[in-house]
Write a protein that holds these residues in place. Structure first.
Motif, PDB file in Angstrom:
ATOM      1  N   GLY A  17      37.447  39.463  48.680  1.00 56.08           N
ATOM      2  CA  GLY A  17      38.580  40.097  49.353  1.00 56.08           C
ATOM      3  C   GLY A  17      39.376  40.929  48.373  1.00 56.08           C
ATOM      4  N   ASP A  18      40.276  41.721  48.946  1.00 61.81           N
ATOM      5  CA  ASP A  18      41.109  42.629  48.154  1.00 61.81           C
ATOM      6  C   ASP A  18      42.495  42.000  48.002  1.00 61.81           C
ATOM      7  N   VAL A  19      42.838  41.584  46.799  1.00 65.53           N
ATOM      8  CA  VAL A  19      44.110  40.862  46.615  1.00 65.53           C
ATOM      9  C   VAL A  19      45.336  41.749  46.822  1.00 65.53           C
ATOM     10  N   ASN A  59      46.649  35.083  37.931  1.00 68.88           N
ATOM     11  CA  ASN A  59      46.749  36.400  38.555  1.00 68.88           C
ATOM     12  C   ASN A  59      46.171  37.417  37.577  1.00 68.88           C
ATOM     13  N   ASN A  60      44.861  37.673  37.728  1.00 70.57           N
ATOM     14  CA  ASN A  60      44.152  38.454  36.704  1.00 70.57           C
ATOM     15  C   ASN A  60      43.652  39.808  37.197  1.00 70.57           C
ATOM     16  N   ALA A  61      43.365  39.945  38.510  1.00 70.53           N
ATOM     17  CA  ALA A  61      42.783  41.209  38.994  1.00 70.53           C
ATOM     18  C   ALA A  61      43.688  42.372  38.603  1.00 70.53           C
ATOM     19  N   ALA A  65      42.651  45.211  23.471  1.00 73.24           N
ATOM     20  CA  ALA A  65      41.365  45.707  23.973  1.00 73.24           C
ATOM     21  C   ALA A  65      40.369  44.554  24.088  1.00 73.24           C
ATOM     22  N   VAL A  66      39.691  44.485  25.234  1.00 74.09           N
ATOM     23  CA  VAL A  66      38.721  43.419  25.494  1.00 74.09           C
ATOM     24  C   VAL A  66      37.459  44.045  26.070  1.00 74.09           C
ATOM     25  N   LYS A  67      36.298  43.499  25.674  1.00 76.85           N
ATOM     26  CA  LYS A  67      35.020  44.030  26.167  1.00 76.85           C
ATOM     27  C   LYS A  67      34.762  43.536  27.586  1.00 76.85           C
ATOM     28  N   THR A  68      35.099  44.344  28.573  1.00 76.21           N
ATOM     29  CA  THR A  68      34.901  43.970  29.977  1.00 76.21           C
ATOM     30  C   THR A  68      34.351  45.190  30.724  1.00 76.21           C
ATOM     31  N   ASN A  69      34.388  45.113  32.056  1.00 81.13           N
ATOM     32  CA  ASN A  69      33.924  46.265  32.848  1.00 81.13           C
ATOM     33  C   ASN A  69      35.077  47.120  33.342  1.00 81.13           C
ATOM     34  N   ILE A  70      36.303  46.866  32.849  1.00 83.56           N
ATOM     35  CA  ILE A  70      37.427  47.611  33.395  1.00 83.56           C
ATOM     36  C   ILE A  70      37.187  49.099  33.170  1.00 83.56           C
ATOM     37  N   GLY A 112      35.176  37.998  39.184  1.00 85.42           N
ATOM     38  CA  GLY A 112      33.793  38.468  39.162  1.00 85.42           C
ATOM     39  C   GLY A 112      33.382  39.130  37.865  1.00 85.42           C
ATOM     40  N   SER A 113      34.342  39.402  36.985  1.00 79.31           N
ATOM     41  CA  SER A 113      33.997  40.184  35.796  1.00 79.31           C
ATOM     42  C   SER A 113      34.978  39.890  34.664  1.00 79.31           C
ATOM     43  N   GLY A 114      34.552  40.210  33.464  1.00 79.41           N
ATOM     44  CA  GLY A 114      35.445  40.248  32.309  1.00 79.41           C
ATOM     45  C   GLY A 114      36.266  38.982  32.078  1.00 79.41           C
ATOM     46  N   ILE A 115      37.563  39.173  31.931  1.00 81.35           N
ATOM     47  CA  ILE A 115      38.477  38.081  31.571  1.00 81.35           C
ATOM     48  C   ILE A 115      38.529  37.017  32.673  1.00 81.35           C
ATOM     49  N   GLY A 116      38.541  37.454  33.937  1.00 82.65           N
ATOM     50  CA  GLY A 116      38.605  36.510  35.052  1.00 82.65           C
ATOM     51  C   GLY A 116      37.357  35.652  35.135  1.00 82.65           C
ATOM     52  N   SER A 162      53.374  49.264  35.498  1.00 79.52           N
ATOM     53  CA  SER A 162      52.930  48.111  36.294  1.00 79.52           C
ATOM     54  C   SER A 162      52.882  46.850  35.429  1.00 79.52           C
ATOM     55  N   LYS A 163      52.446  46.979  34.186  1.00 82.14           N
ATOM     56  CA  LYS A 163      52.336  45.788  33.343  1.00 82.14           C
ATOM     57  C   LYS A 163      53.708  45.336  32.820  1.00 82.14           C
ATOM     58  N   HIS A 164      54.648  46.289  32.629  1.00 76.89           N
ATOM     59  CA  HIS A 164      56.026  45.882  32.347  1.00 76.89           C
ATOM     60  C   HIS A 164      56.575  45.094  33.539  1.00 76.89           C
ATOM     61  N   GLU A 207      29.199  40.800  45.422  1.00 73.16           N
ATOM     62  CA  GLU A 207      28.027  40.777  44.545  1.00 73.16           C
ATOM     63  C   GLU A 207      28.362  40.093  43.211  1.00 73.16           C
ATOM     64  N   ARG A 208      29.511  40.456  42.651  1.00 75.45           N
ATOM     65  CA  ARG A 208      29.918  39.849  41.373  1.00 75.45           C
ATOM     66  C   ARG A 208      30.216  38.356  41.544  1.00 75.45           C
ATOM     67  N   LEU A 209      30.774  37.992  42.710  1.00 75.91           N
ATOM     68  CA  LEU A 209      31.041  36.569  42.949  1.00 75.91           C
ATOM     69  C   LEU A 209      29.737  35.795  43.052  1.00 75.91           C
ATOM     70  N   THR A 212      51.650  54.969  34.584  1.00 77.80           N
ATOM     71  CA  THR A 212      51.620  54.090  35.764  1.00 77.80           C
ATOM     72  C   THR A 212      51.199  52.674  35.369  1.00 77.80           C
ATOM     73  N   TYR A 213      50.128  52.577  34.589  1.00 77.35           N
ATOM     74  CA  TYR A 213      49.640  51.257  34.163  1.00 77.35           C
ATOM     75  C   TYR A 213      50.692  50.562  33.312  1.00 77.35           C
ATOM     76  N   SER A 214      51.330  51.317  32.373  1.00 78.43           N
ATOM     77  CA  SER A 214      52.396  50.713  31.541  1.00 78.43           C
ATOM     78  C   SER A 214      53.508  50.165  32.409  1.00 78.43           C
ATOM     79  N   ALA A 252      38.322  34.627  43.311  1.00 73.05           N
ATOM     80  CA  ALA A 252      38.496  35.758  44.216  1.00 73.05           C
ATOM     81  C   ALA A 252      38.075  37.044  43.531  1.00 73.05           C
ATOM     82  N   ASP A 253      37.407  37.887  44.281  1.00 73.17           N
ATOM     83  CA  ASP A 253      37.078  39.226  43.757  1.00 73.17           C
ATOM     84  C   ASP A 253      36.799  40.146  44.943  1.00 73.17           C
ATOM     85  N   ILE A 254      37.046  41.419  44.720  1.00 71.48           N
ATOM     86  CA  ILE A 254      36.759  42.410  45.759  1.00 71.48           C
ATOM     87  C   ILE A 254      35.249  42.608  45.903  1.00 71.48           C
TER      88      ILE A 254
END
Ligand code: NAD
Length: 248
Positions: free
Chosen positions: A61-63, A85-87, A184-189, A16-20, A155-157, A42-44, A151-153, A37-39
């Motif tokens: 839905g919530d992946v 797998n982008n969300a 860095a990417v211009k998205t809504n994250i 629904g947004s950004g890279i996906g 998770s991405k590792h 509205e974005r879909l 936490t994010y680091s 897929a997106d939570i």
């Protein structure tokens, strides 16, 4: 533009947004049937408005929930050729001693568990078909510590470990599984880019070393390359798509 995905069904999460969103639109423009897929319903709906004549199936839905993953895979039908797998969500750039269980569990559920569950669901079909293309979205934070909170680091590792191990076990069965690591990417994250804690300690380093943010379409190009037959000998790779940030 060359139609590299005609006749292929590809699931894109967080579409629904950004890279996906950019990836879903690129895949549609190259002939794919896209299961988006997106939570956010509205974005879909907004994606459907922009999608032109391509074949798009939106699934809200919530992946991070098994039941929603099941519904998504059911909507895709019996043959899934590709999975993106982008969300993903950020933490609040907090260091280890300040992590709450709530943030840790939510970030891991969305960024890691969802990727495992979706791969677990589509791999049997890909193995019987002898064909599958998976791209998991990692991050600069998947290879080092300076791009986010702990936490994010972590998770991405984990995404990178999940990717390499899947590539090892399923490469011989016709499935290629790779990761793209955006800078860095211009998205809504949600990017409270530096918490007060990190701004004080890392601000000057971060600000001088981050290249200008990329457009989501630049990431879509990297993702679609790995999904396509233009990368036949690439499996278990982590493609840094970061304007060279990782070189610093
Ligand atoms: P974004 O916030 O613009 O888009 C992500 C989409 O995922 C949103 O539409 C959101 O509604 C959806 N989403 C979030 N949680 C979900 C869930 N549980 N179930 C279903 N959908 C959900 O973000 P983006 O920047 O395009 O991020 C895409 C991926 O790229 C993420 O994995 C992120 O970690 C990664 N990434 C982004 C950057 C960046 O700078 N933007 C950098 C490195 C990595």
């Amino acid at each position: 533009q060359q139609a590299r995905f005609t006749g292929r069904t590809v699931i894109v999460t967080g579409a629904g947004s950004g890279i996906g969103r950019a990836t879903a639109l690129r895949l549609l423009s190259e002939g794919a049937r896209v299961i988006a897929a997106d939570i956010s319903a509205e974005r879909l709906a907004a994606l459907e408005q922009s999608s032109g004549s391509g074949e798009l199936v939106g699934v809200a839905g919530d992946v991070s929930l098994q039941a929603d993953v099941d519904a998504l895979v059911l909507a895709a039908g019996p043959t899934v050729d590709g999975l993106v797998n982008n969300a993903g969500i950020m933490d609040s750039f907090l260091p280890t001693a300040e992590i709450t269980d709530e943030v840790w569990e939510r970030v891991f559920r969305v960024n890691v568990t969802s990727q495992m569950r979706l791969m677990r669901a589509v791999l049997p079909g890909m193995v019987s078909a002898g064909f599958g293309r998976i791209v998991n979205i990692a991050s600069e934070a998947g290879i080092r510590a300076g791009a986010s909170g702990t936490t994010y680091s972590a998770s991405k590792h984990a995404v990178i470990g999940l990717t390499k191990s899947t590539a090892l076990f399923y490469g011989p069965k016709g499935v290629r599984c790779n990761a793209v690591a955006p800078g860095a990417v211009k998205t809504n994250i949600e990017a409270p880019f530096l918490s007060a804690w990190a701004a004080e300690r890392l601000g000057p380093i971060m600000q001088t070393t981050i290249p200008a943010p990329a457009e989501p379409e630049e990431l879509a190009a990297s993702i679609c390359w790995l999904l396509s037959e233009d990368s036949p000998n690439v499996n278990g790779a982590v493609l840094m798509s970061d304007g060279g940030w990782s070189t610093i």
